[in-house]
Enzyme design. Structure first.
Site, mmCIF file in Angstrom:
data_model
loop_
_atom_site.group_PDB
_atom_site.id
_atom_site.type_symbol
_atom_site.label_atom_id
_atom_site.label_comp_id
_atom_site.label_asym_id
_atom_site.label_seq_id
_atom_site.Cartn_x
_atom_site.Cartn_y
_atom_site.Cartn_z
ATOM 1 N N SER A 147 0.861 -1.197 0.000
ATOM 2 C CA SER A 147 0.000 0.000 0.000
ATOM 3 C C SER A 147 0.889 1.236 0.000
ATOM 4 C CB SER A 147 -0.869 -0.012 1.267
ATOM 5 O OG SER A 147 -1.479 1.241 1.457
ATOM 6 N N TYR A 160 -1.129 -0.812 10.666
ATOM 7 C CA TYR A 160 -1.369 -1.169 9.251
ATOM 8 C C TYR A 160 -0.240 -0.631 8.368
ATOM 9 C CZ TYR A 160 -3.413 -1.384 4.604
ATOM 10 O OH TYR A 160 -3.613 -1.629 3.262
#
Ligand SMILES: NC(=O)c1ccc[n+]([C@@H]2O[C@H](COP(=O)([O-])OP(=O)(O)OC[C@H]3O[C@@H](n4cnc5c(N)ncnc54)[C@H](OP(=O)(O)O)[C@@H]3O)[C@@H](O)[C@H]2O)c1
Length: 277
Positions: A147, A160
């Site tokens: 990501s 995350y």
């Protein structure tokens, strides 16, 4: 690298294939792949996808393998099945992943632990388990879904973002190790994508509208993300940021000294409310 990996005729294992990007990988690979193996926990969802792809692509061999990737034994069961069935795997798409949106101090361990397990441990373990099979089918590919969150420390997505920093770093190093072995490694680094991700990542009783908060110009559709990812893998690119504006921004921000980035991130995150621990 000499022998390029080709999507055409591939046999692909896709984790997290019950929804979002994983289901889109299955849809886009279906017309060109020989065989796809779809992994996720939700059995009915897997069966629906198998049925709909089977109808449209009768020549495609599709297997569903329901499994909870937080469990080491499930990952080993999957690898043992692929060996036993003599499946000529030449593409591993480590896509399964999840997030938790909110401050670290109020996070529940029961949400952080599976995130660490799926985003980091399962991705690493599956890569380790599948490497001998991928090696036997060279040229082959590993596509790790990371990501843009992995490029910067992100308050309120601290764990995350750190898991995705791991995925990007691991993919880069693995790519260097495997550079001469005909195994191509690409890290996919999307910005916001409208999938179930934000619903799953939002905490109970909180409506964190992360998709709404991010600028629409930085978001990408699942279709575009997967298309660019597969193109990037075939071109043996180390990383793919499937939105040109976001890719430009990431490159620009990475040139800025980290103390300045830190100030900008803090400013962007806003003032922290005092909390009772
Ligand atoms: N959406 C975004 O904005 C965005 C941006 C950048 C990167 N990403 C990354 O893209 C990847 C795919 O996310 P998505 O957006 O498609 O989210 P999604 O729609 O929520 O899909 C996540 C997938 O992961 C699977 N999964 C979760 N926990 C699992 C477990 N314990 N065992 C097996 N499978 C598990 C889910 O399947 P089951 O629930 O059926 O198990 C589901 O198929 C993730 O790695 C995510 O971090 C997403």
């Amino acid at each position: 690298m000499k022998h390029r990996f080709q999507i055409k005729g591939c046999t692909a294992l896709i984790t997290g294939a019950t929804a979002g990007l994983g289901a889109e990988f299955a849809r886009q690979l279906a017309p060109v792949a020989t065989r796809v193996i779809l992994v996720g926990r939700r059995k009915e969802r897997l069966e629906q996808i198998v049925a709909s792809l089977g109808e449209s692509f009768p020549n495609l061999r599709i297997d569903s393998f329901p499994a909870d990737l937080t469990m080491c034994s499930e990952r080993e069961r999957l690898a043992a099945w692929i060996v036993r069935e003599e499946i000529p795997l030449n593409l591993l798409i480590n896509n399964a992943g999840l997030g938790d949106l909110g401050p670290f101090d109020t996070a529940e361990w029961s949400r952080l632990s599976p995130m660490l397990e799926v985003n980091i441990t399962a991705l690493t373990h599956l890569t380790h388990l599948m490497l001998p099979m991928l090696s036997a089918q060279r040229p082959s590919g590993i596509l790790n879904v990371s990501s843009v969150a992995g490029f910067f420390p992100l308050p309120e997505m601290a764990v995350y973002a750190a898991t995705k920093a791991y995925v990007t770093s691991f993919s880069e190093a693995l790519r260097m190790e495997l550079a001469h072995d005909g195994i191509h490694v690409t890290a996919l680094c999307p910005g916001p994508v409208p999938t179930e991700f934000f619903e799953v990542a939002s905490r109970a009783g909180e409506t964190i509208r992360a998709m709404d908060r991010s600028h629409p110009a930085l978001a990408s559709s699942p279709n575009l993300v997967v298309r660019e990812a597969l193109k990037g893998l075939e071109a043996s690119r180390p990383g793919v940021i499937p939105n040109s504006l976001l890719a430009l921004l990431v490159r620009a921000v990475r040139l800025i000294p980290f103390p300045v980035q830190r100030m900008a991130i803090r400013f962007g995150a806003g003032p922290r409310k005092p909390r009772m621990l």
